[in-house]
Design an enzyme around this catalytic site. Sequence first.
Site, PDB file in Angstrom:
ATOM      1  N   SER A  92      37.289  87.378  -0.949  1.00  0.00           N
ATOM      2  CA  SER A  92      37.209  85.990  -0.514  1.00  0.00           C
ATOM      3  C   SER A  92      35.886  85.774   0.201  1.00  0.00           C
ATOM      4  O   SER A  92      35.307  86.701   0.782  1.00  0.00           O
ATOM      5  CB  SER A  92      38.368  85.692   0.445  1.00  0.00           C
ATOM      6  N   ASP A 149      42.807  79.246  -3.435  1.00  0.00           N
ATOM      7  CA  ASP A 149      42.794  80.700  -3.307  1.00  0.00           C
ATOM      8  C   ASP A 149      43.521  81.176  -2.054  1.00  0.00           C
ATOM      9  O   ASP A 149      44.110  82.261  -2.045  1.00  0.00           O
ATOM     10  CB  ASP A 149      41.355  81.211  -3.289  1.00  0.00           C
ATOM     11  N   CYS A 202      37.410  75.027   3.180  1.00  0.00           N
ATOM     12  CA  CYS A 202      37.488  75.793   4.433  1.00  0.00           C
ATOM     13  C   CYS A 202      36.133  75.864   5.130  1.00  0.00           C
ATOM     14  O   CYS A 202      35.099  76.031   4.489  1.00  0.00           O
ATOM     15  CB  CYS A 202      38.036  77.177   4.158  1.00  0.00           C
ATOM     16  N   CYS A 230      36.444  73.190  -4.367  1.00  0.00           N
ATOM     17  CA  CYS A 230      36.836  74.527  -3.936  1.00  0.00           C
ATOM     18  C   CYS A 230      36.447  75.626  -4.923  1.00  0.00           C
ATOM     19  O   CYS A 230      35.762  75.389  -5.902  1.00  0.00           O
ATOM     20  CB  CYS A 230      38.312  74.537  -3.590  1.00  0.00           C
ATOM     21  N   ASP A 231      36.945  76.822  -4.656  1.00  0.00           N
ATOM     22  CA  ASP A 231      36.347  78.076  -5.105  1.00  0.00           C
ATOM     23  C   ASP A 231      35.999  78.159  -6.586  1.00  0.00           C
ATOM     24  O   ASP A 231      34.893  78.531  -6.945  1.00  0.00           O
ATOM     25  CB  ASP A 231      37.281  79.235  -4.749  1.00  0.00           C
ATOM     26  N   LYS A 232      36.936  77.880  -7.482  1.00  0.00           N
ATOM     27  CA  LYS A 232      36.670  78.045  -8.911  1.00  0.00           C
ATOM     28  C   LYS A 232      36.331  76.733  -9.600  1.00  0.00           C
ATOM     29  O   LYS A 232      35.933  76.733 -10.766  1.00  0.00           O
ATOM     30  CB  LYS A 232      37.889  78.685  -9.612  1.00  0.00           C
TER      31      LYS A 232
END
Length: 612
Positions: free
Chosen positions: A515, A81, A193, A122-124
């Site tokens: 985010s 992202d 992150c 990570c995000d998704k």
Amino acid sequence: MPDYRSKTSTHGRNMAGARALWRATGMKDEDFKKPIIAIANSFTQFVPGHVHLKDLGQLVAREIEKAGGVAKEFNTIAVDDGIAMGHDGMLYSLPSREIIADSVEYMVNAHCADAIVCISNCDKITPGMLMAALRLNIPVVFVSGGPMEAGKTKLASHGLDLVDAMVVAADDSCSDEKVAEYERSACPTCGSCSGMFTANSMNCLTEALGLSLPGNGSTLATHADREQLFLRAGRLAVELCQRYYGEGDDSVLPRNIANFKAFENAMTLDIAMGGSTNTILHLLAAAQEAEVPFDLRDIDRLSRKVPQLCKVAPNIQKYHMEDVHRAGGIFSILGELARGGLLHTDVATVHSPSMADAIARWDITQTRDEAVHTFFKAGPAGIPTQTAFSQNTRWPSLDDDRAEGCIRSVEHAYSKEGGLAVLYGNIALDGCVVKTAGVDESIHVFEGRAKIFESQDAAVKGILGDEVKAGDIVIIRYEGPKGGPGMQEMLYPTSYLKSKGLGKQCALLTDGRFSGGTSGLSIGHASPEAAAGGAIGLVQDGDKVLIDIPNRSINLLVSDEELAARRAEQDRKGWKPAAPRARRVSTALKAYALLATSADKGAVRNKALLDG
């Protein structure tokens, strides 16, 4: 007792051809009596949170084989992202969640696998795999790649992360040399992150849902201790198979573990730790896959009674995920919630008979097990690397200060109400969400003038061009699941408001999302979205909007009669951006938009359209 699903392709004379193909993958006669366990890996060189995962699937595979199973690895896609941010690449981020979920379903069902180990980060990717696991409802264990170490530089007294680099880059008062130093220092290692952004939030929530091992959300990607999580995940997957297929114990299935109480636990944790607002979107989507009646009203109810017990970047510069781990990780937060009567402790997990048992063993303030204390002393080495398990640094002591430390007790909470809130009003009849953990208390009630932008790109140009003034409420619309399409994250607009000194003087409302790195009075997920006829599409420049977080309301200060007239006019024009957008929408994105629901439903597919 249920048969192995894999028998469909491994047993019977008519499966000779399938067995021949299985043999070509390395299977022997004795393997056809064992469970076939899929390893859904997500290695890619595009994403720092996944760059170190290449060999970890085979690490898990060898452990599965030692424990008596057959391991078969496959890969999914993964979008970064941060790299996709600020351009049309972000249109693909949320839709990739559905692609990941579908790809796991396709591989597991096509090959009749008996269980899954999901290697995400990570995000998704974690949400997509979670949706697939609950859809398939076969034994599953999650193990993530782990968080990145926080960055270090002599130019800052605190740890750095991606957002710091973005903010200084947009600050005209910062020299090129300072920007370059932050850029080189912000993301020093592999891993997700380093703050409580979406990736780390979701990996923490898998612990609360009961589908991953303790430490999954907080053990650094670089630390040697993380290897044990992967090894244990492989062994545990075989154990769960034995319990389900060998003993008929369906309590190990993900839908029986991640039940309504478990979803409440996960959301309670999210609120207490000030997690990303994206987690709301993903938990709602996962609940639909699990057929659990958990919705935005439940989140609203929990947000009013759960205190904030943990503050981590981006909500505070002092702490990152490495500090959460030193304070005892997720099970220390869950322990504090349990002692406050805010947690269901009778739910099971993949590793313990109940959450109460798990807390007794893994909460550093409760256990005397020195091995547990040593585990949570795992810390950063401060050495840039893309290699997993490459260091074995230990903190000299644990952070067990529940009055002023990273993790607080209920009695010493950062705030009596938690870090997330759901707001309702005439501008968002089905709700919108705000990460209150990142909002200064001085602007919890905010009345301002609407400044309309029909896209994120226009908003960025307007903010950097000084079109936004103190007292404005920036409205970014037609960025929802349908309208974007893809529901872009608005990290650049919020970061640029900060860099312009407007972080506490402006608000931002959007039908897009944010985010996990976002802070400030940033309100997203406005539902219904503009493209679906939501009232956010009726706001005009200069309209007054009142945001009232304590009373959980957000309202456009325009009469009902005026709104009705505007709606009639918009119906006539069609619910599309007033200004044309230079945006190329591919066939893949159009297909996503065709079925997408608004954010209050998790932005999942509208099954009613599929079922006729």
